[in-house]
Design a protein around this motif. Structure first.
Motif, short mmCIF file in Angstrom:
data_model
loop_
_atom_site.label_atom_id
_atom_site.label_comp_id
_atom_site.label_asym_id
_atom_site.label_seq_id
_atom_site.Cartn_x
_atom_site.Cartn_y
_atom_site.Cartn_z
N LEU A 83 0.83 -1.20 0.00
CA LEU A 83 0.00 0.00 0.00
C LEU A 83 0.86 1.26 0.00
N GLY A 84 1.89 1.27 0.84
CA GLY A 84 2.78 2.43 0.89
C GLY A 84 3.49 2.67 -0.43
N LEU A 85 3.99 1.61 -1.04
CA LEU A 85 4.71 1.75 -2.32
C LEU A 85 3.76 2.12 -3.46
N ALA A 86 2.53 1.58 -3.43
CA ALA A 86 1.55 1.92 -4.45
C ALA A 86 1.14 3.39 -4.34
N LEU A 87 0.98 3.88 -3.12
CA LEU A 87 0.66 5.30 -2.92
C LEU A 87 1.81 6.19 -3.40
N PHE A 88 3.03 5.76 -3.12
CA PHE A 88 4.20 6.52 -3.59
C PHE A 88 4.22 6.56 -5.11
N TYR A 89 3.96 5.43 -5.77
CA TYR A 89 3.90 5.39 -7.24
C TYR A 89 2.81 6.32 -7.76
N TYR A 90 1.65 6.28 -7.11
CA TYR A 90 0.52 7.11 -7.53
C TYR A 90 0.87 8.60 -7.43
N LEU A 91 1.42 9.01 -6.30
CA LEU A 91 1.77 10.42 -6.10
C LEU A 91 2.88 10.85 -7.05
N PHE A 92 3.81 9.93 -7.32
CA PHE A 92 4.90 10.24 -8.26
C PHE A 92 4.36 10.46 -9.67
N LYS A 93 3.46 9.57 -10.11
CA LYS A 93 2.88 9.70 -11.45
C LYS A 93 1.98 10.92 -11.56
N LYS A 94 1.36 11.29 -10.44
CA LYS A 94 0.51 12.49 -10.41
C LYS A 94 1.33 13.77 -10.28
N LYS A 95 2.65 13.58 -10.08
CA LYS A 95 3.58 14.71 -9.91
C LYS A 95 3.19 15.57 -8.72
N ILE A 96 2.84 14.88 -7.62
CA ILE A 96 2.51 15.56 -6.37
C ILE A 96 3.79 15.73 -5.57
N LYS A 97 4.08 16.93 -5.13
CA LYS A 97 5.27 17.19 -4.32
C LYS A 97 5.01 16.74 -2.89
N LEU A 98 5.82 15.81 -2.42
CA LEU A 98 5.62 15.25 -1.09
C LEU A 98 6.24 16.12 0.00
N PHE A 99 7.31 16.83 -0.34
CA PHE A 99 8.02 17.58 0.69
C PHE A 99 7.94 19.08 0.39
N THR A 100 6.83 19.68 0.80
CA THR A 100 6.67 21.13 0.73
C THR A 100 6.71 21.70 2.15
N ILE A 101 6.87 22.99 2.26
CA ILE A 101 6.97 23.62 3.59
C ILE A 101 5.70 23.38 4.40
N LYS A 102 4.53 23.53 3.78
CA LYS A 102 3.27 23.33 4.49
C LYS A 102 3.14 21.90 4.99
N LYS A 103 3.50 20.92 4.14
CA LYS A 103 3.36 19.52 4.54
C LYS A 103 4.33 19.16 5.64
N ILE A 104 5.54 19.70 5.60
CA ILE A 104 6.51 19.43 6.64
C ILE A 104 6.05 20.01 7.97
N ILE A 105 5.51 21.25 7.93
CA ILE A 105 5.01 21.89 9.15
C ILE A 105 3.83 21.11 9.72
N PHE A 106 2.92 20.67 8.83
CA PHE A 106 1.75 19.91 9.27
C PHE A 106 2.18 18.58 9.92
N PHE A 107 3.13 17.91 9.31
CA PHE A 107 3.59 16.63 9.85
C PHE A 107 4.29 16.84 11.20
N THR A 108 5.10 17.89 11.30
CA THR A 108 5.81 18.17 12.56
C THR A 108 4.84 18.47 13.69
N MET A 109 3.77 19.23 13.37
CA MET A 109 2.78 19.56 14.40
C MET A 109 1.92 18.35 14.77
N SER A 110 1.72 17.45 13.83
CA SER A 110 0.87 16.28 14.08
C SER A 110 1.62 15.17 14.81
N LEU A 111 2.94 15.15 14.70
CA LEU A 111 3.72 14.06 15.26
C LEU A 111 3.54 13.88 16.77
N PRO A 112 3.55 14.96 17.58
CA PRO A 112 3.35 14.77 19.03
C PRO A 112 1.99 14.13 19.35
#
Length: 449
Positions: free
Chosen positions: A245-274
């Motif tokens: 599932l993880g690899l298939a999602l990665f393939y899907y996002l890659f083919k869709k040309k979705i940027k995984l590491f943007t400033i907003k996403k990094i901030i959201f992940f950092t705030m959600s981690l705790p």
């Protein structure tokens, strides 16, 4: 040839999409259960095979009624070569080594090859079939997920308990505590996990990447459904499906040309981690810790080492058969050589290699490559990628639920290029006609002036 590609009727494709989806999610798997099963000269006949045979008969009658013609693409040629080789290698095995089993050949013919043709023909005939199929997979996947959550809560197979083969108990130990795996309607944790994985991918695409934005209530329902499916998948404790599932999602996002590491996403992940860490600590040994522990068992897990030992012995086993391994030992050899492997292969690629030989595995890989090169919907290809990865962990072709899922999706994807070409051609013709009409009107208007 009649224009069957732009057929917009709804009843037939909707009905058949529901039928094939029910085979994948709601009908107990004939390999894992004895649900509605009876013996025939070609092996056990069960409800899943009956549904596939009836569906294929309907599709064949529709084609014969309208005298449908199909242009065979290179991918379809490879498919027919692979099918022919499966039969030929089985025929050879009758006179060489005796591993051939008619019941497994019949199973592959129905569950794999007929299902592929069902997906291919219906996608060629009905422009709505792909949409209905995707929706049916999501809905039936959600129903199965809810049932799996109840199975986990009660630690019981519930409705399918009386039909499970053997003891039916599936689970493992963590620190002396027995953790039970869920069965789903399929009656098999691995098959349930593979199908739910595809339903998650389709719902993920529908939730976040459809052109039409979801209303808030619809978005909330989809997010709750995604969460339900993910928990159900996790309670199967299928490491292969979670990784796929993880690899298939990665393939899907890659083919869709979705940027995984943007400033907003990094901030959201950092705030959600705790908050995630707090939830994991609060839950204790239930979902999260047992799932992580399941992955951590690889260093001392009997199942993992058994699979790895079979892979490691592949060369020695191949040498024992000599030249025969090039042509294959026949359909059923995956069972016949267990005295050499020490148990089930639990690997679809090894199963094809031993049964259909080096030629068979090459043809299968070429078929996968041809399908993945098609200009089809990315989410369908991502689902195929997930199942192809999962094939390393068990013999998917011999499970009616997961096998039907894979071969149906491959048939759908194989047809998509032809549908797109036909649609584009017709749109171009329509545009040309409209342009000519417009020019004629302009000329007439000028003459009148």
């Amino acid at each position: 040839m009649k224009n069957l590609y732009m057929n917009t009727s709804k009843i037939i494709p909707l009905f058949l999409a529901l039928v094939v989806s029910s085979i994948m999610f709601l009908i107990p798997d004939s390999r894992a259960t004895a649900f509605f099963a009876f013996q025939t000269p070609v092996g056990t006949m069960a409800l899943d095979k009956i549904f596939i045979l009836l569906t294929f008969s309907i599709v064949a009658l529709l084609c014969l009624n309208e005298k449908t013609l199909f242009n065979v693409s290179n991918t379809m040629k490879i498919f027919f070569l692979y099918v022919s080789w499966v039969f030929l290698s089985s025929l050879i095995s009758l006179f060489v080594n005796g591993f051939f089993q008619i019941n497994l050949l019949f199973f592959v013919l129905v569950v794999n090859f007929m299902t592929f043709l069902i997906g291919y023909i219906l996608s060629c005939r009905y422009v709505n079939f792909k949409l209905y199929l995707r929706r049916a997979i999501i809905v039936f996947g959600l129903i199965n997920s809810v049932f799996m959550l109840f199975q986990h809560y009660y630690s019981d197979p519930l409705l399918i308990g009386d039909f499970l083969r053997g003891t039916g108990e599936r689970g493992f130990y963590i620190n002396g505590m027995r953790i039970s795996r869920v069965w789903g309607f399929q009656g098999e944790p691995l098959a349930a996990a593979a199908t739910i994985m595809v339903a998650i991918l389709f719902l993920f695409d529908s939730t976040f990447f459809r052109e039409r934005k979801n209303k808030k209530i619809i978005l909330l329902i989809k997010l709750v459904s995604l969460t339900t499916m993910f928990f159900a998948l996790s309670y199967t404790y299928s490491r292969g499906s979670l990784l796929a599932l993880g690899l298939a999602l990665f393939y899907y996002l890659f083919k869709k040309k979705i940027k995984l590491f943007t400033i907003k996403k990094i901030i959201f992940f950092t705030m959600s981690l705790p908050f995630l860490i707090l939830i994991l600590s609060w839950r204790g040994i239930s979902f999260e810790s047992s799932t992580f522990e399941r992955f951590g068992q690889l260093s001392h897990d009997a199942s993992f080492f058994a699979r790895w030992a079979i892979i490691s012995d592949m060369w020695n086993i191949s040498q024992s058969f000599g030249v025969k391994i090039i042509f294959g030992l026949g359909t059923g050899a995956s069972n016949g050589i267990r005295y050499l492997t020490g148990g089930a292969l639990d690997n679809q690629y090894l199963s094809v290699y031993y049964e259909n030989g080096l030629i068979g595995i090459i043809l299968l890989v070429l078929l996968f490559i041809g399908i993945m090169r098609k200009r089809a919907d990315t989410i369908f290809k991502a689902a195929i990628v997930g199942i192809i990865i999962n094939m390393v962990t068990y013999e998917i072709f011999y499970y009616s639920s997961a096998g039907t899922m894979l071969w149906l999706l491959m048939g759908v994807v194989t047809s998509q290029t032809r549908v797109a070409v036909k649609a584009n051609t017709e749109n171009a013709n329509i545009s040309h006609i409209l342009k000519e009409k417009k020019q004629k009107v302009k000329r007439k208007y000028r003459i009148v002036l």
